[in-house]
Design an enzyme around this catalytic site. Structure first.
Site, mmCIF file in Angstrom:
data_model
loop_
_atom_site.group_PDB
_atom_site.id
_atom_site.type_symbol
_atom_site.label_atom_id
_atom_site.label_comp_id
_atom_site.label_asym_id
_atom_site.label_seq_id
_atom_site.Cartn_x
_atom_site.Cartn_y
_atom_site.Cartn_z
ATOM 1 N N LEU A 92 0.872 -1.169 0.000
ATOM 2 C CA LEU A 92 0.000 0.000 0.000
ATOM 3 C C LEU A 92 0.909 1.219 0.000
ATOM 4 C CD1 LEU A 92 -2.737 -0.895 2.666
ATOM 5 C CD2 LEU A 92 -2.971 -0.961 0.179
ATOM 6 N N ASP A 93 0.615 2.203 -0.832
ATOM 7 C CA ASP A 93 1.483 3.368 -0.861
ATOM 8 C C ASP A 93 1.326 4.197 0.414
ATOM 9 O OD1 ASP A 93 -0.521 5.489 -1.209
ATOM 10 O OD2 ASP A 93 -0.787 4.708 -3.229
ATOM 11 N N LYS A 94 2.197 5.155 0.559
ATOM 12 C CA LYS A 94 2.273 5.950 1.785
ATOM 13 C C LYS A 94 0.955 6.652 2.105
ATOM 14 C CE LYS A 94 5.425 9.365 3.852
ATOM 15 N NZ LYS A 94 6.608 10.226 3.578
#
Length: 232
Positions: free
Chosen positions: A101-103
């Site tokens: 999951l991206d930031k």
């Protein structure tokens, strides 16, 4: 497996440090009996410094990832591994995230040291859906569900159309999107392609596994029954 190697593989320390810990009486059975290097005790009956051992090899964790954390062991800034005990980074085999999951995305994130299980989850044959709750910058126009479900949608700079995706509209700026693939920043790029912008993004479920009772920033070890929900 010898006790020293077991403890070292769980990340408690080097083999030399674990030999010392055993000699100092820090490793006991549940009755409080100090163990020796060659002791044979079931994993669930072992205590380290009066605490039960971490889960054995083959563990699967579910984390409710907060915003601002990166799915990496080496990047700068806050990492998802910062939310786990430090020794989890030292486990052998390595405890890896199943996907990323991206930031700026929160929600359901799986970890495992079981390579077979990891590949089963991400395999196209398993067809495990990922469900995302989306908050949009502008009201939906009404044609997005048909575009996403068409199987013909193309993302910029890609040559293969996206698999059909299910869009459930909650209200004009809130939606739930179910994907069966995981391309780079896919949800954000899909809505950008139809002239909108994602303000908030959370993965609420992986297959049939939701975030029940897992508060943001916390995690839990999955039972066999909870792992099976992924494929339901």
């Amino acid at each position: 497996m010898r006790l020293v190697k077991l403890l070292a593989n769980l990340g408690y320390g080097s083999r030399k440090e674990m030999q010392l810990a055993i000699r100092n009486g820090w490793v006991t059975d549940k009755a409080g009996n100090a163990l020796k290097v060659d002791s044979r005790v079931d994993h669930e009956d072992l205590l380290f410094d009066d605490e039960p051992l971490d889960p054995a090899q083959g563990v699967v964790l579910l984390m409710n990832k907060p915003l601002g954390y990166t799915c990496s062991t080496k990047d700068q800034g806050r990492l998802v591994y910062d939310l786990l005990p430090d020794r989890f980074r030292m486990r052998k085999p390595v405890l890896s995230t199943i996907g990323r999951l991206d930031k700026e995305t929160s929600g359901a994130l799986l970890f495992t040291d079981d390579g077979t299980f990891l590949h089963k989850v991400i395999s196209p044959k398993s067809n495990v859906p990922k469900i995302y709750d989306v908050v949009l910058d502008r009201p939906l126009k009404g044609d997005e569900a048909g575009i996403f479900a068409s199987g013909e949608m193309m993302l910029e700079s890609e040559e293969k159309p996206l698999k059909p995706a299910l869009l459930d509209i909650v209200d004009e700026t809130h939606a739930r999107l179910t994907l069966h693939e995981g391309r780079y920043h896919q949800v954000r790029r899909m809505f950008a392609s139809v002239g909108n912008h994602v303000n908030e993004l959370k993965r609420s479920a992986i297959g049939g596994l939701g975030l029940d009772c897992v508060e943001e920033g916390s995690w839990q070890v999955l039972s066999d029954a909870r792992k099976a929900q992924i494929f339901n």
